[in-house]
Write a protein that holds these residues in place. Structure first.
Motif, PDB file in Angstrom:
ATOM      1  N   LEU A   1     -18.696 -31.155  -6.956  1.00 38.15           N
ATOM      2  CA  LEU A   1     -17.397 -31.262  -6.297  1.00 38.15           C
ATOM      3  C   LEU A   1     -16.503 -32.055  -7.235  1.00 38.15           C
ATOM      4  CD1 LEU A   1     -15.654 -30.794  -3.764  1.00 38.15           C
ATOM      5  CD2 LEU A   1     -16.432 -33.049  -2.976  1.00 38.15           C
ATOM      6  N   GLN A   2     -15.459 -31.423  -7.708  1.00 36.40           N
ATOM      7  CA  GLN A   2     -14.517 -32.081  -8.603  1.00 36.40           C
ATOM      8  C   GLN A   2     -13.294 -32.502  -7.798  1.00 36.40           C
ATOM      9  OE1 GLN A   2     -12.884 -31.402 -12.990  1.00 36.40           O
ATOM     10  NE2 GLN A   2     -12.737 -29.601 -11.745  1.00 36.40           N
ATOM     11  N   LEU A   3     -12.925 -33.767  -7.932  1.00 37.50           N
ATOM     12  CA  LEU A   3     -11.787 -34.304  -7.207  1.00 37.50           C
ATOM     13  C   LEU A   3     -10.708 -34.689  -8.206  1.00 37.50           C
ATOM     14  CD1 LEU A   3     -11.282 -34.988  -4.159  1.00 37.50           C
ATOM     15  CD2 LEU A   3     -11.631 -37.348  -4.829  1.00 37.50           C
ATOM     16  N   LEU A   4      -9.501 -34.185  -7.990  1.00 36.48           N
ATOM     17  CA  LEU A   4      -8.354 -34.508  -8.828  1.00 36.48           C
ATOM     18  C   LEU A   4      -7.331 -35.228  -7.967  1.00 36.48           C
ATOM     19  CD1 LEU A   4      -7.839 -30.970 -10.423  1.00 36.48           C
ATOM     20  CD2 LEU A   4      -9.158 -32.855 -11.368  1.00 36.48           C
ATOM     21  N   ALA A   5      -6.809 -36.328  -8.473  1.00 39.11           N
ATOM     22  CA  ALA A   5      -5.739 -37.052  -7.790  1.00 39.11           C
ATOM     23  C   ALA A   5      -4.551 -37.073  -8.732  1.00 39.11           C
ATOM     24  CB  ALA A   5      -6.170 -38.465  -7.444  1.00 39.11           C
ATOM     25  N   MET A   6      -3.431 -36.536  -8.256  1.00 36.06           N
ATOM     26  CA  MET A   6      -2.237 -36.446  -9.085  1.00 36.06           C
ATOM     27  C   MET A   6      -1.155 -37.361  -8.521  1.00 36.06           C
ATOM     28  SD  MET A   6      -2.499 -32.413  -9.847  1.00 36.06           S
ATOM     29  CE  MET A   6      -3.610 -32.010  -8.505  1.00 36.06           C
ATOM     30  N   PRO A   7      -0.824 -38.421  -9.284  1.00 35.17           N
ATOM     31  CA  PRO A   7       0.153 -39.398  -8.794  1.00 35.17           C
ATOM     32  C   PRO A   7       1.610 -39.058  -9.101  1.00 35.17           C
ATOM     33  CG  PRO A   7      -0.903 -40.217 -10.773  1.00 35.17           C
ATOM     34  CD  PRO A   7      -1.534 -38.888 -10.458  1.00 35.17           C
ATOM     35  N   ASP A   8       1.918 -37.804  -9.337  1.00 37.36           N
ATOM     36  CA  ASP A   8       3.292 -37.358  -9.582  1.00 37.36           C
ATOM     37  C   ASP A   8       3.937 -38.094 -10.754  1.00 37.36           C
ATOM     38  OD1 ASP A   8       5.483 -35.723  -9.202  1.00 37.36           O
ATOM     39  OD2 ASP A   8       6.429 -37.057  -7.749  1.00 37.36           O
ATOM     40  N   ILE A   9       3.207 -38.138 -11.869  1.00 38.21           N
ATOM     41  CA  ILE A   9       3.724 -38.717 -13.104  1.00 38.21           C
ATOM     42  C   ILE A   9       3.785 -37.594 -14.137  1.00 38.21           C
ATOM     43  CG2 ILE A   9       3.316 -40.337 -14.993  1.00 38.21           C
ATOM     44  CD1 ILE A   9       1.714 -42.042 -12.976  1.00 38.21           C
TER      45      ILE A   9
END
Length: 168
Positions: free
Chosen positions: A63-71
């Motif tokens: 399970l790959q988790l990506l978190a994108m902080p809008d940068i």
């Protein structure tokens, strides 16, 4: 997808994306299934709204988790951000930040090997998501100091990592 009432007890397991959907729903976060192997959610943070994407690779049981902080990083600042990411990643125990060269988007990535059970518990779902959000919240100011504050990567990390004590 299974209902929330099936996940109230610790130790309950479900397919990874079903469990994440239940976790997102329980927190009141907007989410959507993006096909059979991907789910995404919008999660408010202190600094920004984060997009979390989870991709289930059944053949690898990951399970790959990506978190994108809008940068988004302008082309002329990418070298400095690569240096910043290198310094940040030295401090991380799990996961890492990266810069997608095609779009200039900064993201946090972590992979969890689930093994042959191919299930995720509610505790695991919570830990994966919260760990990603915590790292994004922790290092968001570093990226902002470098991109918009004119600080070097080392200066930005020092400025951002000051721990405040007491109350105002």
């Amino acid at each position: 997808m299974m209902g929330n009432d099936e996940f109230e007890q610790d130790g309950q397991e479900a397919e990874p994306l079903d469990m994440l959907a239940s976790y997102f729903e329980a927190n009141g976060w907007t989410f959507q299934q993006n096909g059979e192997d991907e789910i995404s959610a919008k999660i408010p943070g202190s600094w920004a709204q984060y997009e979390i994407r989870a991709i289930w690779r059944q053949e690898d049981q990951v399970l790959q988790l990506l978190a994108m902080p809008d940068i988004r990083v302008p082309e002329d600042k990418r070298g400095t951000i690569y240096e910043t990411i290198g310094l940040i990643n030295e401090q991380l125990w799990l996961g890492h930040f990266e810069l997608w060269s095609s779009t200039g988007v900064v993201l946090f990535r972590h992979g969890a090997l689930l093994g042959s059970s191919e299930t995720l518990t509610l505790d695991q779902a919570q830990l994966l998501v919260e760990a990603a959000l915590d790292e994004c919240e922790r290092f968001y100011p570093v990226f902002q100091f470098v991109l918009w504050g004119g600080k070097t990567p080392a200066e930005a990390i020092i400025a951002s990592m000051i721990e405040t004590r007491g109350e105002a």
